[in-house]
Write an enzyme that holds these catalytic residues in place. Structure first.
Site, PDB file in Angstrom:
ATOM      1  CE1 TYR A  51       3.824 -11.267 -12.084  1.00 47.99           C
ATOM      2  CE2 TYR A  51       2.875 -11.305 -14.295  1.00 47.99           C
ATOM      3  CZ  TYR A  51       2.925 -10.762 -13.017  1.00 47.99           C
ATOM      4  OH  TYR A  51       2.080  -9.731 -12.674  1.00 47.99           O
ATOM      5  CE  LYS A  54      -0.561 -11.249 -10.251  1.00 46.79           C
ATOM      6  NZ  LYS A  54      -0.519 -10.395  -9.034  1.00 46.79           N
ATOM      7  CB  ALA A  87      -0.931   0.002   1.209  1.00 51.99           C
ATOM      8  CB  SER A  88       4.385   2.016   0.299  1.00 52.45           C
ATOM      9  OG  SER A  88       4.956   1.125  -0.642  1.00 52.45           O
ATOM     10  NE  ARG A  89       6.843   2.929  -4.159  1.00 51.76           N
ATOM     11  CZ  ARG A  89       7.651   2.239  -3.328  1.00 51.76           C
ATOM     12  NH1 ARG A  89       7.687   0.921  -3.392  1.00 51.76           N
ATOM     13  NH2 ARG A  89       8.393   2.857  -2.465  1.00 51.76           N
TER      14      ARG A  89
END
Length: 276
Positions: free
Chosen positions: A164, A168, A14-16
């Protein structure tokens, strides 16, 4: 009263980017938001920390609890959830937004990097769900939202970066499983994925470079879509792989031009990975 007023929402990563945009959107309703991310100190290349976003959340009308967290540590995840419940009296929703990406194939993906993607993208979803479940049961309308794509078995999504893709898609399969498992507790579980590229650090540094940002939308479209999902008290959606644009169309949005990250670029938007 706004739908998410006094609701408590945990957001990882949640920092960016998308996580920050979601936190600010929920804050406008007066929500309580736990900002769980590794970024507690400023980064020379990446703006934003859990503390700077916490200030923005408070300014937007919400309450914030910044918690430095490595989602790979299940004990730290449990502690974060307990701190959230102690601070706000419960947990109503968890958004699994933290992610790791490396767009390389089996031949050129170090096992250490694959382990990181598996632990952050897949394992952490299970860890946060387990930790938050006792509180989500008490919510009455609990929700888990995983930022993961529709499972698209077109071979092109496996040809170049199957490690990847696997991590996901595993998130999305957990969405299906948990939706069925937790239905009896009145907990909805869904996945949310963007129709187009979103202007984030992941896109800039791992999935196209700065030039790709000119063909991207802003993180706010994902925030508005998440808001539409969480504020729906009918819980009519569960076990679905949702696309941001369709969620907003269902909510009556017809003009998406405001979400264009760089309208001056005049370039066509680029469809995101896993979306045909």
């Amino acid at each position: 009263m706004q739908p998410l007023h006094n609701k408590t929402i945990i957001i990882t990563g949640a920092s960016r980017g998308i996580g920050r945009a979601m936190a600010l959107r929920f804050a406008r309703d007066g929500a309580n938001v736990t900002l769980a991310a590794k970024s507690a100190e400023p980064h020379p290349k990446l703006p934003g920390t859990i503390h700077s976003v916490a200030q923005e959340v408070e300014q937007a009308g919400g309450k914030a609890l910044p918690v430095q967290l490595d989602v790979r540590d299940e004990n730290a995840v449990k502690e974060m959830v307990e701190r959230t419940a102690a601070a706000f009296g419960g947990v109503d929703a968890v958004i699994n937004n933290a992610g790791a990406i490396k767009l390389s194939g089996v031949e050129h993906t170090p096992m250490k990097r694959f382990d990181l993607m598996h632990q952050v993208n897949t394992r952490a979803v299970m860890a946060t769900a387990q930790a938050a479940l006792p509180w989500l049961k008490k919510s009455g309308l609990g929700h888990i939202l995983n930022l993961s794509p529709p499972v698209n078995l077109n071979p092109k999504w496996f040809a170049q970066y199957s490690p990847y893709t696997l991590t996901k898609y595993s998130m999305s399969m957990l969405t299906l499983g948990m939706a069925q498992e937790f239905r009896r507790y009145n907990i909805a579980v869904n996945s949310l994925w963007p129709q187009t590229l979103i202007a984030t650090a992941a896109v800039e540094f791992e999935a196209g470079g700065k030039q790709a940002l000119d063909r991207a939308r802003s993180p706010e479209i994902m925030a508005d879509a998440a808001y539409a999902i969480l504020s729906d008290k009918t819980q009519r959606r569960s076990g679905e792989w949702l696309i941001d644009e369709q969620v907003l169309r269902d909510a009556g949005v017809t003009d998406f031009s405001a979400y264009t990250y760089n309208p001056d670029a005049g370039q066509a938007l680029m469809t995101d990975l896993f979306v045909d």
